[in-house]
Design a protein around this motif. Structure first.
Motif, PDB file in Angstrom:
ATOM      1  N   LEU A  88      32.039   0.056  12.371  1.00  0.00           N
ATOM      2  CA  LEU A  88      31.859  -0.569  13.539  1.00  0.00           C
ATOM      3  C   LEU A  88      30.902   0.071  15.056  1.00  0.00           C
ATOM      4  O   LEU A  88      30.650   1.221  15.147  1.00  0.00           O
ATOM      5  N   ALA A  89      29.961  -0.616  15.583  1.00  0.00           N
ATOM      6  CA  ALA A  89      29.352  -0.398  16.408  1.00  0.00           C
ATOM      7  C   ALA A  89      30.512   0.317  18.163  1.00  0.00           C
ATOM      8  O   ALA A  89      31.403  -0.311  17.793  1.00  0.00           O
ATOM      9  N   PRO A  90      29.482   1.247  18.710  1.00  0.00           N
ATOM     10  CA  PRO A  90      30.429   1.949  19.876  1.00  0.00           C
ATOM     11  C   PRO A  90      31.087   0.537  20.620  1.00  0.00           C
ATOM     12  O   PRO A  90      32.363   0.524  21.080  1.00  0.00           O
ATOM     13  N   ASP A  91      30.366  -0.199  21.073  1.00  0.00           N
ATOM     14  CA  ASP A  91      30.760  -1.932  21.857  1.00  0.00           C
ATOM     15  C   ASP A  91      31.343  -2.487  20.838  1.00  0.00           C
ATOM     16  O   ASP A  91      32.362  -3.155  21.910  1.00  0.00           O
ATOM     17  N   GLU A  92      31.270  -2.857  19.667  1.00  0.00           N
ATOM     18  CA  GLU A  92      32.453  -3.187  19.371  1.00  0.00           C
ATOM     19  C   GLU A  92      33.581  -3.152  19.295  1.00  0.00           C
ATOM     20  O   GLU A  92      34.327  -3.641  19.182  1.00  0.00           O
ATOM     21  N   LEU A  93      33.616  -1.751  19.032  1.00  0.00           N
ATOM     22  CA  LEU A  93      35.156  -0.659  19.082  1.00  0.00           C
ATOM     23  C   LEU A  93      35.663  -1.121  20.643  1.00  0.00           C
ATOM     24  O   LEU A  93      37.096  -0.728  20.839  1.00  0.00           O
ATOM     25  N   GLN A 121      22.099  11.799  18.152  1.00  0.00           N
ATOM     26  CA  GLN A 121      21.936  12.872  18.256  1.00  0.00           C
ATOM     27  C   GLN A 121      22.048  13.000  16.097  1.00  0.00           C
ATOM     28  O   GLN A 121      20.613  13.388  15.472  1.00  0.00           O
ATOM     29  N   HIS A 122      22.933  12.801  15.689  1.00  0.00           N
ATOM     30  CA  HIS A 122      22.902  12.575  14.209  1.00  0.00           C
ATOM     31  C   HIS A 122      21.605  11.759  13.352  1.00  0.00           C
ATOM     32  O   HIS A 122      20.827  11.947  12.758  1.00  0.00           O
ATOM     33  N   SER A 123      21.913  10.788  13.439  1.00  0.00           N
ATOM     34  CA  SER A 123      21.087   9.869  13.315  1.00  0.00           C
ATOM     35  C   SER A 123      19.473  10.021  13.361  1.00  0.00           C
ATOM     36  O   SER A 123      18.420   9.412  12.261  1.00  0.00           O
ATOM     37  N   LYS A 124      19.152  11.272  14.100  1.00  0.00           N
ATOM     38  CA  LYS A 124      17.454  10.695  14.764  1.00  0.00           C
ATOM     39  C   LYS A 124      17.638  12.198  14.165  1.00  0.00           C
ATOM     40  O   LYS A 124      16.096  12.161  12.876  1.00  0.00           O
ATOM     41  N   ARG A 125      18.739  12.940  12.680  1.00  0.00           N
ATOM     42  CA  ARG A 125      18.763  13.824  12.293  1.00  0.00           C
ATOM     43  C   ARG A 125      18.493  13.771  11.217  1.00  0.00           C
ATOM     44  O   ARG A 125      17.120  14.131  10.220  1.00  0.00           O
ATOM     45  N   GLY A 126      19.273  12.930  10.607  1.00  0.00           N
ATOM     46  CA  GLY A 126      19.275  12.506   9.290  1.00  0.00           C
ATOM     47  C   GLY A 126      19.334  10.611   8.670  1.00  0.00           C
ATOM     48  O   GLY A 126      17.830  10.117   7.708  1.00  0.00           O
ATOM     49  N   GLY A 127      20.689  10.210   8.577  1.00  0.00           N
ATOM     50  CA  GLY A 127      20.088   8.501   8.729  1.00  0.00           C
ATOM     51  C   GLY A 127      21.160   9.066   7.423  1.00  0.00           C
ATOM     52  O   GLY A 127      20.734   9.384   7.098  1.00  0.00           O
ATOM     53  N   GLU A 128      21.460   7.274   6.960  1.00  0.00           N
ATOM     54  CA  GLU A 128      22.296   7.103   6.388  1.00  0.00           C
ATOM     55  C   GLU A 128      21.684   7.522   4.973  1.00  0.00           C
ATOM     56  O   GLU A 128      21.190   6.176   4.413  1.00  0.00           O
ATOM     57  N   ALA A 169      32.490   7.696  24.550  1.00  0.00           N
ATOM     58  CA  ALA A 169      31.618   8.913  24.886  1.00  0.00           C
ATOM     59  C   ALA A 169      30.255   9.638  23.864  1.00  0.00           C
ATOM     60  O   ALA A 169      29.407   9.482  23.513  1.00  0.00           O
ATOM     61  N   ARG A 170      31.618  10.231  23.455  1.00  0.00           N
ATOM     62  CA  ARG A 170      31.286  12.098  23.042  1.00  0.00           C
ATOM     63  C   ARG A 170      31.092  11.433  21.818  1.00  0.00           C
ATOM     64  O   ARG A 170      29.300  12.165  21.219  1.00  0.00           O
ATOM     65  N   ARG A 171      31.279  10.773  20.619  1.00  0.00           N
ATOM     66  CA  ARG A 171      31.240  10.108  19.300  1.00  0.00           C
ATOM     67  C   ARG A 171      30.133   9.735  19.589  1.00  0.00           C
ATOM     68  O   ARG A 171      28.870  10.047  18.319  1.00  0.00           O
ATOM     69  N   GLU A 172      30.158   8.453  20.532  1.00  0.00           N
ATOM     70  CA  GLU A 172      28.586   7.919  20.051  1.00  0.00           C
ATOM     71  C   GLU A 172      27.461   8.926  20.682  1.00  0.00           C
ATOM     72  O   GLU A 172      26.336   8.977  20.105  1.00  0.00           O
ATOM     73  N   LYS A 173      27.436   9.811  21.485  1.00  0.00           N
ATOM     74  CA  LYS A 173      26.281  10.843  21.747  1.00  0.00           C
ATOM     75  C   LYS A 173      26.136  11.645  20.486  1.00  0.00           C
ATOM     76  O   LYS A 173      24.620  11.500  19.897  1.00  0.00           O
ATOM     77  N   GLN A 174      27.012  12.067  19.144  1.00  0.00           N
ATOM     78  CA  GLN A 174      26.676  12.251  18.495  1.00  0.00           C
ATOM     79  C   GLN A 174      26.300  12.008  17.467  1.00  0.00           C
ATOM     80  O   GLN A 174      24.704  12.294  16.993  1.00  0.00           O
ATOM     81  N   GLN A 175      26.521  10.780  17.428  1.00  0.00           N
ATOM     82  CA  GLN A 175      25.778   9.801  16.219  1.00  0.00           C
ATOM     83  C   GLN A 175      24.077   9.677  16.894  1.00  0.00           C
ATOM     84  O   GLN A 175      23.959   9.748  15.477  1.00  0.00           O
TER      85      GLN A 175
END
Lengths: 137, 137, 137, 137
Positions: free
Chosen positions: C108-113, D130-137, D122-128
């Motif tokens: 789920l995208a943050p905004d959807e959440l 950064q995470h996607s910059k490093r790796g991705g699915e 907001a905290r999780r969004e920020k982590q997300q």
DNA sequence: GTGGTCTAGACCACC
DNA sequence: GTGGTCTAGACCACG
């Protein structure tokens, strides 16, 4: 002869093939001496594994319904017809007994079961008639 | 309620138990709120592994037929009766259709099938009568 | 104070009681020095096993929220309020984090959440208002 | 697809697997027809018991999300995507409702809850990010 | 006592 | 090789 298999009905494919041959012989659709498709050919047609066809033919040889003719393929045994008819009867009786037992064990009264059965048969009978009008074997 | 299993008929034991409970609920032999035997107890009675009973109960919980009462056991869900009756009907109809299809696909004429069916049902009916004279549920 | 338990929501009953006391202390509904119902009495009221109440009280004593007063019963500890408020905050934050993680891990995208959350909160808020008009604590 | 389990979070392993598959199908990471890892293989990867994987797959078959292809493996059912999306939505809504109820029942004002939620997201969004910059699915 | 979960290892049928 | 079932035994949480 029309070959059909249903991969999703729980019955092993090789078993479906075995029964299909037995029934076809019983009905005279396959006659003694007639050559059945090669394992590879039939597997290709039905898009299944050749091993599966091989297993079906192998069982049918044990049952003396088919016999290998060196170099020419696999043929229906002479005299297989009568035996297949007997086998068919036994097998169908068993199957009917099974579901009758299940129904009764499930608490259905015999008359309810009769009604249910008649409804199902009538429906199939109707479809059958329409089907045979359109196409036939 | 009388519990029975047949380890040799191909149908998984846990599935036999599932159906047995569904049918018993449909027939009112098990009523909503009633506590069924504990997994260990039933396993002991039937001489099977407790995990097998556990699996059956677990599936029945998914089907909303049973519900666990923490620390007290497992009980029949309120309202399970109607659902089980519906399920029973669907299931039996499917089974009857299967064998009817098999028979017809095997070349049996509808009337031959009717005769075969009637013979089997009559036999079971007779046994049933004798049985109920001797024992009853 | 109004005690309520829900036997069907998966959360152990004793845990529901523990949280209920903690929250009530945090909100000032239970004040330091106040005597809580005896285990037997509360068990009777809620129609649950006395052992379950006992376990809840026992854990609350470990947490220094309740203390036994010999012969008079069990009372709220002096100074428990502040501690319970802190604990409540920690606990709720954890819970929120859990479901946020689940939602994000579920794609789920943050905004959807955010939208989903707002919808749920708004609904509860509305119910709460109506509820407090009718009755109040 | 990346499989992960957390043996210490209280949620049964088989259930984590079930949800993981449902969510992956909902997101299109697993597509209908695709073969999922064999039970033994996945068990090896995750260092868990094959029976645990088996149980997860088995439940997913009951839910009509997976279907066994005899001898070839287990595949995602055609049409499972839409159903899984619906299921995901229901499930997440339930979860959000749970914690909202808990918070309100715990005496948190809706606006305090909103603030808490926003901080966590907001905290999780920020982590997300950064995470996607490093790796991705 | 109850149910629930997990591990380990075995056996079977099917492809 | 695959999935499916069953057994055996262990551990945990709950009431």
């Amino acid at each position: 002869m029309r070959w059909t298999i249903d991969a999703d009905n729980g019955v092993p494919i090789f078993e479906q093939l075995v029964r299909q041959v037995q029934f076809a012989v019983a009905r005279g659709i396959l006659v003694p001496g007639q050559i059945v498709p090669s394992t590879r050919e039939l597997a290709r047609q039905l898009a299944i594994n050749p091993n599966t066809v091989q297993r079906a033919y192998s069982e049918l040889q044990n049952l003396q319904v088919l016999e290998p003719l060196r170099g020419r393929g696999v043929a229906v045994c002479p005299g297989a017809a009568r035996q297949c008819q007997a086998e068919r009867k036994v097998w169908l009786t068993e199957r009917v007994q099974q579901v009758v037992d299940e129904a009764i064990q499930g608490g259905l009264a015999p008359d309810e079961l009769r009604e249910l059965f008649e409804r199902v048969v009538a429906r199939r009978e109707k479809q059958q008639v329409q089907h045979s009008k359109r196409g036939g074997e």
